[in-house]
Design a protein around this motif. Structure first.
Motif, PDB file in Angstrom:
ATOM      1  N   ASP A 292      14.067 144.412  -8.338  1.00  0.00           N
ATOM      2  CA  ASP A 292      15.320 144.279  -7.588  1.00  0.00           C
ATOM      3  C   ASP A 292      15.967 145.629  -7.315  1.00  0.00           C
ATOM      4  OD1 ASP A 292      14.938 141.552  -7.714  1.00  0.00           O
ATOM      5  OD2 ASP A 292      16.459 141.204  -9.258  1.00  0.00           O
ATOM      6  N   GLY A 293      16.016 146.481  -8.330  1.00  0.00           N
ATOM      7  CA  GLY A 293      16.654 147.779  -8.163  1.00  0.00           C
ATOM      8  C   GLY A 293      15.925 148.652  -7.160  1.00  0.00           C
ATOM      9  N   VAL A 294      14.600 148.680  -7.241  1.00  0.00           N
ATOM     10  CA  VAL A 294      13.806 149.471  -6.301  1.00  0.00           C
ATOM     11  C   VAL A 294      13.959 148.925  -4.892  1.00  0.00           C
ATOM     12  CG1 VAL A 294      11.490 150.264  -5.711  1.00  0.00           C
ATOM     13  CG2 VAL A 294      12.163 150.067  -8.119  1.00  0.00           C
ATOM     14  N   TYR A 295      13.951 147.607  -4.773  1.00  0.00           N
ATOM     15  CA  TYR A 295      14.086 146.988  -3.454  1.00  0.00           C
ATOM     16  C   TYR A 295      15.416 147.379  -2.811  1.00  0.00           C
ATOM     17  CZ  TYR A 295      14.288 143.388   0.176  1.00  0.00           C
ATOM     18  OH  TYR A 295      14.390 142.736   1.384  1.00  0.00           O
ATOM     19  N   LEU A 296      16.499 147.330  -3.578  1.00  0.00           N
ATOM     20  CA  LEU A 296      17.802 147.724  -3.038  1.00  0.00           C
ATOM     21  C   LEU A 296      17.806 149.189  -2.625  1.00  0.00           C
ATOM     22  CD1 LEU A 296      20.472 145.995  -5.326  1.00  0.00           C
ATOM     23  CD2 LEU A 296      19.789 145.368  -3.006  1.00  0.00           C
ATOM     24  N   TYR A 297      17.205 150.037  -3.447  1.00  0.00           N
ATOM     25  CA  TYR A 297      17.134 151.453  -3.103  1.00  0.00           C
ATOM     26  C   TYR A 297      16.395 151.665  -1.791  1.00  0.00           C
ATOM     27  CZ  TYR A 297      15.192 156.138  -2.917  1.00  0.00           C
ATOM     28  OH  TYR A 297      14.797 157.380  -2.472  1.00  0.00           O
ATOM     29  N   LEU A 298      15.259 151.029  -1.620  1.00  0.00           N
ATOM     30  CA  LEU A 298      14.470 151.209  -0.406  1.00  0.00           C
ATOM     31  C   LEU A 298      15.207 150.704   0.827  1.00  0.00           C
ATOM     32  CD1 LEU A 298      10.947 150.202  -1.772  1.00  0.00           C
ATOM     33  CD2 LEU A 298      11.767 152.513  -1.224  1.00  0.00           C
ATOM     34  N   LYS A 299      15.948 149.608   0.690  1.00  0.00           N
ATOM     35  CA  LYS A 299      16.736 149.088   1.823  1.00  0.00           C
ATOM     36  C   LYS A 299      17.861 150.054   2.176  1.00  0.00           C
ATOM     37  CE  LYS A 299      16.652 145.222   3.280  1.00  0.00           C
ATOM     38  NZ  LYS A 299      16.045 144.553   4.449  1.00  0.00           N
ATOM     39  N   LEU A 300      18.549 150.562   1.163  1.00  0.00           N
ATOM     40  CA  LEU A 300      19.658 151.482   1.396  1.00  0.00           C
ATOM     41  C   LEU A 300      19.185 152.805   1.975  1.00  0.00           C
ATOM     42  CD1 LEU A 300      21.830 150.914  -1.784  1.00  0.00           C
ATOM     43  CD2 LEU A 300      22.555 150.531   0.573  1.00  0.00           C
ATOM     44  N   LYS A 301      17.999 153.224   1.600  1.00  0.00           N
ATOM     45  CA  LYS A 301      17.463 154.482   2.092  1.00  0.00           C
ATOM     46  C   LYS A 301      17.381 154.484   3.615  1.00  0.00           C
ATOM     47  CE  LYS A 301      13.660 157.682   1.148  1.00  0.00           C
ATOM     48  NZ  LYS A 301      12.337 157.842   0.495  1.00  0.00           N
ATOM     49  N   GLU A 302      17.212 153.306   4.207  1.00  0.00           N
ATOM     50  CA  GLU A 302      17.110 153.178   5.660  1.00  0.00           C
ATOM     51  C   GLU A 302      18.475 153.209   6.336  1.00  0.00           C
ATOM     52  OE1 GLU A 302      15.139 149.497   6.246  1.00  0.00           O
ATOM     53  OE2 GLU A 302      13.235 150.140   5.354  1.00  0.00           O
ATOM     54  N   THR A 303      19.511 152.745   5.644  1.00  0.00           N
ATOM     55  CA  THR A 303      20.817 152.566   6.282  1.00  0.00           C
ATOM     56  C   THR A 303      21.910 153.469   5.732  1.00  0.00           C
ATOM     57  OG1 THR A 303      21.355 150.788   4.716  1.00  0.00           O
ATOM     58  CG2 THR A 303      20.293 150.148   6.793  1.00  0.00           C
TER      59      THR A 303
END
Length: 392
Positions: A261-272
């Motif tokens: 979950d934490g990695v997924y949120l980081y990767l999504k935020l990295k885009e936006t």
């Protein structure tokens, strides 16, 4: 346990001091420097419900061998000596233990924060007032759906209404309370409704648990959500968390038992939002990922010490025979020693993952349940090969 609220909104709650402090990462025996782990104590196996995913396979009957009051008081003394910060009374149903109030009060007097995990059906107004007067830090109430869907999981008609009534009684008394929700194929589509319930009932905290294949839950491997659904669930949880924050609604939102979950949120935020993403990665690195056997441990109703409440098939000792701290620091058991330094032991995708330093191999109980190998990859990791850096 991952605080979605902290990662996305930078708001602090009590547990964040244990999860995201500079002393969290790199610990061998405890949550932060100078402290022992958070301890989950399944103080009784008896329960008034029969949940189909219960990790302790509890039922409405008496079980032999539970710690006596005197033994439990001595156990709490040992936890205080080991500087355990939080003792979570769980079950079964902890409110069925007749000496619960005495034991919780004693824990508090020893400097340990007493908390309770309950199905909520027994939280009548008088009981809540009594618990609040003892200084119970938090009560987590389990709901696994809305109305009849919850009742089917809980094995009793009316369980939803009774639990919701218990939550309302806590809120009315000023007792800190939250909701616990285990995501699976049969309630996945009710996530939005759970957020609506949290807002409507003014519930200040909700923990979304990923399914762990343990106890009666071991029969539910096929009932877990797909990787696609797990990603969609995180998108919804993140969106609703941000919506609460923007509207000034103070809600603590957490996910439990899947550090993807934490990695997924980081990767999504990295885009936006790269700036926010960098802060999230910093917090994830402070935390260090799954800390079963390090910052969280479990003791069952008979006094057996386990890595966590879901991994009761591995026992390191018994508090009747040896102090908890001595058991927790004895690395002669290969599983306990391995959990304290697991990276060299991990296999498959987990071993090759570039996010190992912020996930720490995710949840071992699921890996063992599916593969028979405690150190194999966690099958509930929903990150793609490309995202974890192993695509060809």
């Amino acid at each position: 346990m991952i605080s979605i609220t902290r990662l996305l909104c930078d708001t602090d709650y009590y547990g964040d001091t244990l999860r995201y402090s500079p002393g969290s990462r790199g610990q061998i025996h405890g949550a932060v420097c100078g402290r022992g782990p958070v301890v989950v104590w399944n103080c009784t196996r008896t329960c008034n419900l029969k949940c189909i995913h219960c990790y302790s396979s509890s039922d409405s009957r008496q079980y032999e061998g539970e710690l006596t009051t005197e033994e439990a008081l001595s156990f709490i003394d040992d936890l205080a000596e080991f500087k355990v910060p939080v003792l979570l009374f769980s079950g079964g149903e902890p409110l069925l233990r007749k000496d619960l109030k005495e034991l919780a009060a004693y824990a508090g007097s020893k400097g340990i924060r007493p908390t309770i995990s309950t199905n909520g059906t027994l939280l009548k107004p008088g009981a809540v007032q009594s618990l609040k007067s003892l200084g119970i830090g938090y009560i987590g109430v389990s709901l696994d759906g809305i109305g009849e869907n919850n009742d089917r999981f809980r094995g009793r008609a009316g369980a939803f209404d009774a639990a919701l009534g218990g939550i309302r009684n806590c809120i009315a008394a000023g007792q800190r309370v939250g909701l616990r929700f285990t995501i699976n194929r049969h309630n996945y589509e009710e996530l939005d409704a759970i957020f609506d319930l949290v807002e409507r009932e003014n519930i200040p905290r909700v923990c979304f648990y990923h399914l762990v294949y343990s106890g009666r839950g071991s029969k539910m491997m096929e009932e877990d959500i797909s990787r696609r659904e797990a990603r969609a669930a995180m998108d919804l949880i993140a969106a609703r968390t941000l919506d609460f924050h923007r509207r000034g609604l103070a809600k603590e939102i957490l996910t439990v038992d899947n550090h993807a979950d934490g990695v997924y949120l980081y990767l999504k935020l990295k885009e936006t939002d790269p700036e926010r993403a960098a802060r999230v990665l910093e917090l994830l690195r402070l935390n260090g990922g799954n800390r079963t056997g390090i910052a969280i441990g479990a003791v069952d109703w008979c006094g057996n010490v386990h890595p966590d409440q879901f991994t009761q098939n591995h026992t390191f000792g018994n508090v009747r025979e040896k102090k908890f701290g001595d058991i927790w620091t004895d690395t002669s058991h290969s599983i306990l020693a391995g959990l304290k330094n697991r990276k060299p032991l991990l296999k498959g995708r987990c071993a090759a993952c570039k996010w190992l330093d912020v996930c720490n191999g995710n949840f071992r109980a699921r890996a063992e349940a599916v593969t028979g190998d405690f150190w194999e990859s966690d099958p509930a990791c929903y990150l793609t090969d490309e995202e974890i850096g192993i695509s060809s």
